[in-house]
Scaffold this motif. Sequence first.
Motif, PDB file in Angstrom:
ATOM      1  N   ALA A  23       0.836  -1.208   0.000  1.00  0.00           N
ATOM      2  CA  ALA A  23       0.000   0.000   0.000  1.00  0.00           C
ATOM      3  C   ALA A  23       0.868   1.255   0.000  1.00  0.00           C
ATOM      4  O   ALA A  23       0.575   2.221  -0.712  1.00  0.00           O
ATOM      5  N   LEU A  27       0.866   4.138  -2.907  1.00  0.00           N
ATOM      6  CA  LEU A  27       0.607   5.554  -2.590  1.00  0.00           C
ATOM      7  C   LEU A  27       1.789   6.436  -2.978  1.00  0.00           C
ATOM      8  O   LEU A  27       1.603   7.522  -3.534  1.00  0.00           O
ATOM      9  N   LEU A  30       1.721   6.827  -6.696  1.00  0.00           N
ATOM     10  CA  LEU A  30       0.687   7.766  -7.144  1.00  0.00           C
ATOM     11  C   LEU A  30       1.109   9.211  -6.922  1.00  0.00           C
ATOM     12  O   LEU A  30       0.856  10.076  -7.757  1.00  0.00           O
TER      13      LEU A  30
END
Length: 138
Positions: A23, A27, A30
């Motif tokens: 995760a 993130l 992104l």
Amino acid sequence: MRTRARSERGSASVWAVLVTAGAFTLLLGLVVDGGRVIDSRLASTRTAAQAARSGADALSAASVRNGKDEIAVATAINRAEKYLRDAGVTGFARVVGPTVTVTVTGRSTTVILSVIGIKSFPIEETQSAEAINQGAQP
């Protein structure tokens, strides 16, 4: 006979670490690669707008003499596409009436997201400019 039971103690911790790391990587990708895409799109937009302005400045000699201020289509396209080549980007120009429209195409490569198989994002930005004519002046 007695069988030995495998201890599963701590296996939840391993899964938690793997899910959290995945995760976090997603993130971070992104944020970093998303910022790079935004920068690439803004640069492409600015380049397309300036190329369109350069093309829109190509008034035909005959139109200047007769006061119609029409664009010399071939010259406008050549100027706009030369601007794109000089800027080091790919794209194309088209002329419709007094409007020169330029589209810049390319790709924004990723740094973080390439780890999960996303190598790049497509970029396509279009901008237009109109020839300045006598009626447009104050």
